[in-house]
Structure formats: structure tokens, C-alpha cells
Design a protein around this motif. Structure first.
Motif, PDB file in Angstrom:
ATOM      1  N   THR A 280      19.456  34.650  65.139  1.00  0.00           N
ATOM      2  CA  THR A 280      20.446  35.188  64.589  1.00  0.00           C
ATOM      3  C   THR A 280      20.808  36.501  65.177  1.00  0.00           C
ATOM      4  O   THR A 280      22.004  36.905  65.384  1.00  0.00           O
ATOM      5  N   ILE A 281      19.995  37.345  65.230  1.00  0.00           N
ATOM      6  CA  ILE A 281      20.057  38.811  65.806  1.00  0.00           C
ATOM      7  C   ILE A 281      20.427  38.673  67.078  1.00  0.00           C
ATOM      8  O   ILE A 281      21.363  39.700  67.384  1.00  0.00           O
ATOM      9  N   THR A 282      19.962  38.281  67.806  1.00  0.00           N
ATOM     10  CA  THR A 282      20.017  38.080  69.353  1.00  0.00           C
ATOM     11  C   THR A 282      21.057  37.244  69.901  1.00  0.00           C
ATOM     12  O   THR A 282      21.524  37.191  70.994  1.00  0.00           O
ATOM     13  N   GLY A 283      21.479  36.195  69.090  1.00  0.00           N
ATOM     14  CA  GLY A 283      22.335  34.978  69.650  1.00  0.00           C
ATOM     15  C   GLY A 283      21.578  34.176  70.278  1.00  0.00           C
ATOM     16  O   GLY A 283      22.384  33.512  71.190  1.00  0.00           O
ATOM     17  N   GLU A 321      20.649  50.831  68.932  1.00  0.00           N
ATOM     18  CA  GLU A 321      21.897  49.706  69.033  1.00  0.00           C
ATOM     19  C   GLU A 321      21.451  49.163  70.462  1.00  0.00           C
ATOM     20  O   GLU A 321      21.271  49.648  71.397  1.00  0.00           O
ATOM     21  N   CYS A 322      21.473  47.744  70.239  1.00  0.00           N
ATOM     22  CA  CYS A 322      21.236  46.921  71.493  1.00  0.00           C
ATOM     23  C   CYS A 322      22.476  46.070  71.517  1.00  0.00           C
ATOM     24  O   CYS A 322      23.206  45.417  70.554  1.00  0.00           O
ATOM     25  N   THR A 323      22.915  46.050  72.975  1.00  0.00           N
ATOM     26  CA  THR A 323      23.955  44.975  73.306  1.00  0.00           C
ATOM     27  C   THR A 323      23.318  43.967  73.846  1.00  0.00           C
ATOM     28  O   THR A 323      22.560  44.032  75.092  1.00  0.00           O
ATOM     29  N   GLY A 327      27.516  40.123  74.676  1.00  0.00           N
ATOM     30  CA  GLY A 327      28.630  41.248  74.534  1.00  0.00           C
ATOM     31  C   GLY A 327      28.346  41.793  72.845  1.00  0.00           C
ATOM     32  O   GLY A 327      29.098  42.871  72.569  1.00  0.00           O
ATOM     33  N   ARG A 328      27.725  41.371  72.029  1.00  0.00           N
ATOM     34  CA  ARG A 328      27.415  41.975  70.659  1.00  0.00           C
ATOM     35  C   ARG A 328      26.717  43.134  70.623  1.00  0.00           C
ATOM     36  O   ARG A 328      25.764  43.120  71.329  1.00  0.00           O
ATOM     37  N   THR A 329      27.129  44.339  69.961  1.00  0.00           N
ATOM     38  CA  THR A 329      26.329  45.315  69.983  1.00  0.00           C
ATOM     39  C   THR A 329      25.831  45.472  68.489  1.00  0.00           C
ATOM     40  O   THR A 329      26.625  45.548  67.616  1.00  0.00           O
ATOM     41  N   VAL A 330      24.534  45.329  68.343  1.00  0.00           N
ATOM     42  CA  VAL A 330      24.015  45.059  66.943  1.00  0.00           C
ATOM     43  C   VAL A 330      23.061  46.404  66.589  1.00  0.00           C
ATOM     44  O   VAL A 330      22.270  46.726  67.512  1.00  0.00           O
ATOM     45  N   PRO A 331      23.150  47.042  65.661  1.00  0.00           N
ATOM     46  CA  PRO A 331      22.227  48.296  65.214  1.00  0.00           C
ATOM     47  C   PRO A 331      20.929  47.721  64.697  1.00  0.00           C
ATOM     48  O   PRO A 331      20.966  46.706  63.764  1.00  0.00           O
TER      49      PRO A 331
END
Length: 603
Positions: A280-283, A321-323, A327-331
Motif C-alpha cells: 500500500t505504501i510503495t504502490g 519523504e520518498c517519491t 509519482g506519489r510522494t509519501v511521508p
């Protein structure tokens, strides 16, 4: 439940007393078998030696009978027959003994005239022509299997005497029988014929059989013991294996469904474990990344994690924060550890990923609530200090306006002042409404009639803006527990915002349906210019507005009323295509279940 399986596995553990008892039972069975086999061997030996001795006795008697009848044998010839018979294999000796125990004939001539036994007299038990046997220890230390019976060469096996043979012997004898010729004498003495057989071959065979029996018994015993132990070990192994499988399944389910992401790599950096939260976090999906290098999928090995490792710093709850590739940037909050085995060899890494988006949202909500609380206190003080002077200004302005004639410039200026005072008073009223605690008067409400009435209130505004209004109501919409007046206020604000956004006309769509059978979903969509992504997170902040006119409190009041209903308000906007506001309200049945589950929670 899982614990019960653990108890079953524990109950199947092997007791050492069970193995000991089973071994003792098997040992007793083997001993009984060995003893029975030994007795059986002795019986076979006695039967064989008895038969052999009886055959020798009958052969000697038959020879004596033939010699006496045809060749007038005497004791000397019979002695020669005994000597020759004594030379046969396994024959130790052969003798004829008188009733006094003295030897009258012997395969060893030196024994003639001596006592056959020094310790006791030889006694024949049973019928005359029936062989007896006994096991005798000789003076030489050897053992002899003696077979004996009455010596009757002139008797048949059934006891009948060869009387005609005796008569022929008397008729053909030309001289009297010598007194020392015991064989030819007619004395009816109870002489015994004895044959001593060597038992050593049979005892050797018996010893070999006993050794074989012992070896076989030991093999059977060890095999049985091994079988018992293997059986119980197998049961214990199965129980332990089931317990291990249960524990492994429990651990797999627990780790797989953890609410935080878990990623494990081996010593070469290939991903070996990737749970659902990490997906879920990384896609990414576990099937895609498992067995592949982590650096091929995780951004810069999770945003500089390698650098932290190389610097030797512990990685514990590092926020970054990782992109990702989509293209999603997730804290994220990242914790990591190197796995080292007992000998200090590096075997892999474990990464723990915690999604901070919800935390950040809650933090923003807390900040917003703090801001609103401060603003409410400020608004209450300001409204109190401003409203009274405004009332005085409005009164004086009206008074002075009445002093001028109609149509005069002064009269017109006084009217403008009154309008501005009213506008300022409305702004203060909105500010007070926003700052005042929301007091709801909930009641079971049907949403469809409420939506129909609310739309009627804005139809004229929509017509003035050339906006077409569309209403789509689903069937069987459940009742909700709301304050109809306050919810109607929210709807009107959302309608008016949407209509004002479509200055060149458009379509206002209002839809209502059920979602998951437990909540009502109200969707308010417009075809206006939409909201920029930079402004989307600020639209519910007080006094934030992109309009030339307006206080910026409308959406803030809407958000506050929706929060008071414990409902959800979600915004979706695509620049150039329009905006959709979605309100989700729990059904009364779902609300009751929620409250009951809350009541069941332990204090």
C-alpha cells in the motif's frame, strides 16, 4: 482457536515410562521365546539321541541273534561286535551290565568285570524292551547320553521269545556250553545293554542355536525398541511439526497484516519479504518485487538509508519523504536493522515503514482546530466590542440621512453608510456563528425530501447564472440522524459556492445513493474551473477565499457542521473540469451498531 492446538500438541508428548514399559514387555516376550526355543532344542536332541541309541541296540541285538543262530556265537564273538560298534562316530561306549551292576561285555575290554558305575546302580525303568535315557557326567569330564534297556537278543520287539531258535541251538550244540559263556547260558538274568553317545555335536549345535536365538532376540528387541521409540518420536515430531506450522502460520498472518510496512532483504540485497502494508505504501506488489534487488524498486534505497547505514548510525524512526515510481510522494517514518547471525555474518536487512500521511493529516487537523479555537475567542471579543459602536453608527447615519432631501448626494451617502454597516454586521454575525459551539438537534431524517427542498431554495440563483440543476436520487435510501436545519445550511453553502464558481453557466449535479449498505453518500458536483492543487488543502480554513467578494467563512462553517455530525466531507477537484464535494452520513442502524460496539469496549 490457535491455543487449543498448542494444547493438543503438548498432550501428545511422549512419556519415558511408556517407552520403558513397552520395552520391558518386549523383553519378557523375547526371554519367553528364547526359553521355549531352548527347551525345544533339548527335546529334539533327546529324541534324536534316543532314536539313535535304540537303533544301535537293536542292531547289536540283531547281530547277536544272527550269530547265535547261524554261527553259534558266544561271548567272545559278541565282545568283538561291541568293540566294532564302539568305534562308530559319536559312540563313546557300549556295554552289557548284569543285575548287580557289573560289566559282562564292553566296547572297552578293560572295563569287563568292573562296576559300570561307582556311585550308583544302573536301574532300568519301564518295560523290558522300551529304551530309557539319561545324561551322565563321565570321570573324564565329558557328558554321555546313555540309552539302555534289557538285553534280550532272543526276544522280539513285542516280547515274544524265539523258542524254536533256542531249540535249534541246543540241538546243534555238540558239547556243553562253557560256564563262562554268558551269552549262550540259559539263565534268565535281567541284563541291561547300554550305549553311550557323545552329546558334544548336539550341544555345539544347541549352543549355536542358542547364540542365534540370542542374536535374533537381541535384534528383535532392538528393532522393537527402535520401533516403539520411532513411533513415539514420530508422534512427537508430528505434534511439534503441527505446532510449528500453527506458529508459523500465526506469525505469517500477523506479519503479513501488520498495519506498518515490513520489507526484508537477504545478504545480496534481494527482497525476500514484502507485506500488504508495504504494498500500500510503495504502490508495488509482493509478486513483482520478491527475489529482485531492492535498489531496483525502492527510491534510492528508501531515500538515503544506505548512507545512514554506511555512517554506522542507528536507523530508528527516521522521518523522510520518498517519491515512488508512480509519482506519489509519501511521508514515511523508517526504522531499519541489519541481521547478523551467531558467528557475526551479515545475512540481510529488515526495513519497517510507517505511513505518516494520516499522522500528518491529524496534525494539520489539530493545528486547524487550535487555530479555530483561537479565532473563536478572538471573534467573540471583537464582535462584542464592534457591534455596539456599529449600532450607534447605523442609528446616527439614519438620523442624519433623514435630514437631507430625497435624491440629494448627502442622502445617497448616508444610504451607502447604512449598507456598509449592515454588511459589516453580517460579517460579524457569520464570525459569531463560526465561533459559537455547534449545538445539534438530531432527529431521524429522510435525505431525499431534504435535498429536494434545499434545491428549490437555489433554483432562482441557478437560473440567474444560467446553471442547470440535476438531481439523481437512488431508491431505498436509509434514514440518518442529523439536524435538518444545520445540514440544510451546509447544502445551501455548497450549492451557492458551486453556482458562483460557474459564472458563465454550467451544470450543478446533486446525487444521493447508498455506500456499502451502511452509509448515505451525497455528491455535489459542478462544471466550474476547479481548484488548484496548492489551494485544495486550504479551502476549509477561515477567511481563505479566491473570490473577489466573500468572507471565506462559508466552507469553514460547512466543515464544522459536518464534523459535529461525525460525518465525512471529501473534496475532489480537477482544474478546468470542476469540483465534487462528497458528504458521507452513517445510517441510523449503522450508527446504533457503532455506538453499541463503542459501549462494549473495556473502560
Amino acid at each position: 482457536m490457535r491455543p487449543s492446538k498448542g494444547r493438543v500438541g503438548a498432550g501428545m508428548q511422549t512419556s519415558p515410562w511408556i517407552i520403558l514399559g513397552s520395552t520391558i514387555i518386549l523383553l519378557v516376550a523375547v526371554i519367553v521365546f528364547a526359553v521355549q526355543n531352548s527347551h525345544r532344542e533339548k527335546q529334539y536332541m533327546s529324541e534324536i539321541l534316543t532314536a539313535k541309541g535304540a537303533a544301535l541296540i537293536r542292531a547289536v541285538e540283531a547281530g547277536a541273534r544272527a550269530g547265535m543262530m547261524g554261527m553259534m556265537w558266544g561271548g567272545e564273538q559278541f565282545q568283538l561286535l561291541l568293540e566294532e560298534t564302539g568305534r562308530l562316530p559319536d559312540v563313546l561306549y557300549m556295554a552289557v551290565v548284569d543285575p548287580d551292576g557289573m560289566v559282562v561285555a564292553h566296547s572297552d575290554p578293560s572295563k569287563i568285570g568292573t562296576s559300570f558305575r561307582k556311585d550308583r546302580k544302573l536301574i532300568h525303568l519301564g518295560p523290558d524292551l522300551k529304551e530309557n535315557w539319561e545324561l551322565v557326567d563321565l570321570d573324564t569330564g565329558e557328558k554321555s547320553f546313555e540309552v539302555h534297556r534289557h538285553f534280550r537278543p532272543l526276544f522280539t520287539e513285542n516280547g515274544a521269545e524265539y523258542s524254536h531258535m533256542r531249540q535249534m541251538m541246543h540241538r546243534h550244540r555238540m558239547m556243553p556250553v562253557p560256564q563262562d559263556d554268558w551269552l549262550a547260558s540259559n539263565k534268565q538274568e535281567q541284563r541291561l545293554i547300554v550305549v553311550g553317545l557323545d552329546v558334544e555335536p548336539f550341544e555345539s549345535a544347541m549352543r549355536e542355536d542358542i547364540r542365534t536365538t540370542v542374536v535374533m532376540s537381541a535384534i528383535v528387541l532392538l528393532t522393537g525398541f527402535a520401533g516403539f521409540v520411532s513411533f513415539f518420536w514420530r508422534r512427537s515430531y508430528r505434534a511439534a511439526r503441527r505446532s510449528l506450522q500453527d506458529t508459523s502460520a500465526f506469525a505469517d498472518e500477523l506479519v503479513t497484516h501488520l498495519p506498518i510496512g515490513l520489507v526484508a532483504t537477504d545478504q545480496s540485497g534481494r527482497i525476500t519479504f514484502f507485506n500488504a502494508a508495504a504494498e500500500t505504501i510503495t504502490g508495488l506488489t509482493a509478486a513483482t518485487v520478491r527475489g529482485r534487488p531492492a535498489q531496483d524498486f525502492l527510491p534510492a534505497h528508501l531515500c538515503g538509508l544506505d548512507q545512514w547505514f554506511d555512517e554506522g548510525e542507528p536507523v530508528n524512526e527516521r522521518e523522510t519523504e520518498c517519491t515512488f515510481a508512480d509519482g506519489r510522494t509519501v511521508p514515511l517514518s523508517i526504522s531499519a536493522a541489519r541481521i547478523v547471525n551467531e558467528v557475526g555474518k551479515f545475512v540481510g536487512e529488515v526495513l519497517i515503514l510507517k505511513d505518516l500521511r494520516e499522522v500528518r493529516r491529524l496534525e494539520a487537523e489539530v493545528r486547524r482546530q487550535d487555530k479555530l479555537a483561537a479565532l473563536g475567542k478572538l471573534a467573540a471579543g471583537v464582535a462584542h466590542e464592534i457591534r455596539n459602536p456599529l449600532s450607534s453608527i447605523k442609528g446616527l447615519t439614519t438620523f442624519f440621512g433623514d435630514q437631507f432631501s430625497e435624491g440629494s448626494e448627502a442622502k445617497s451617502a448616508a444610504g451607502v453608510m447604512v449598507q456598509e454597516v449592515d454588511r459589516l454586521n453580517r460579517a460579524i454575525s457569520e464570525l459569531l456563528d463560526f465561533a459559537r459551539p455547534t449545538d445539534l438537534k438530531r432527529q431521524p431524517t429522510d435525505i431525499a425530501p431534504l435535498l429536494t427542498r434545499s434545491i428549490q431554495l437555489v433554483n432562482q440563483d441557478a437560473a440567474n447564472q444560467k446553471v442547470q440543476v440535476e438531481l439523481d436520487l437512488a431508491d431505498d435510501i436509509c434514514q440518518v440522524s442529523v439536524d435538518p436545519d444545520r445540514l440544510n445550511q451546509c447544502l445551501l453553502n455548497l450549492y451557492l459556492n458551486a453556482i458562483q464558481a460557474m459564472s458563465s453557466g454550467g451544470t450543478l449535479r446533486i446525487g444521493c445513493d447508498m455506500e456499502d449498505g451502511r452509509s448515505v453518500r451525497i455528491r455535489i458536483s459542478d462544471t466550474g474551473p476547479g481548484i488548484d492543487a496548492d489551494h485544495l488543502g486550504k479551502i476549509f480554513d477561515p477567511y481563505f477565499t479566491t473570490k473577489n467578494k466573500g468572507t471565506g467563512l462559508g466552507l469553514a462553517v460547512v466543515h464544522k457542521i459536518i464534523d459535529a455530525h461525525q460525518a465525512h466531507l471529501h473534496v475532489e477537484s480537477i482544474p478546468g473540469k470542476g469540483t465534487t464535494m462528497t458528504i458521507r452520513l452513517a445510517c441510523i442502524s449503522g450508527l446504533v451498531e457503532k455506538e453499541e460496539s463503542h459501549d462494549r469496549k473495556p473502560a
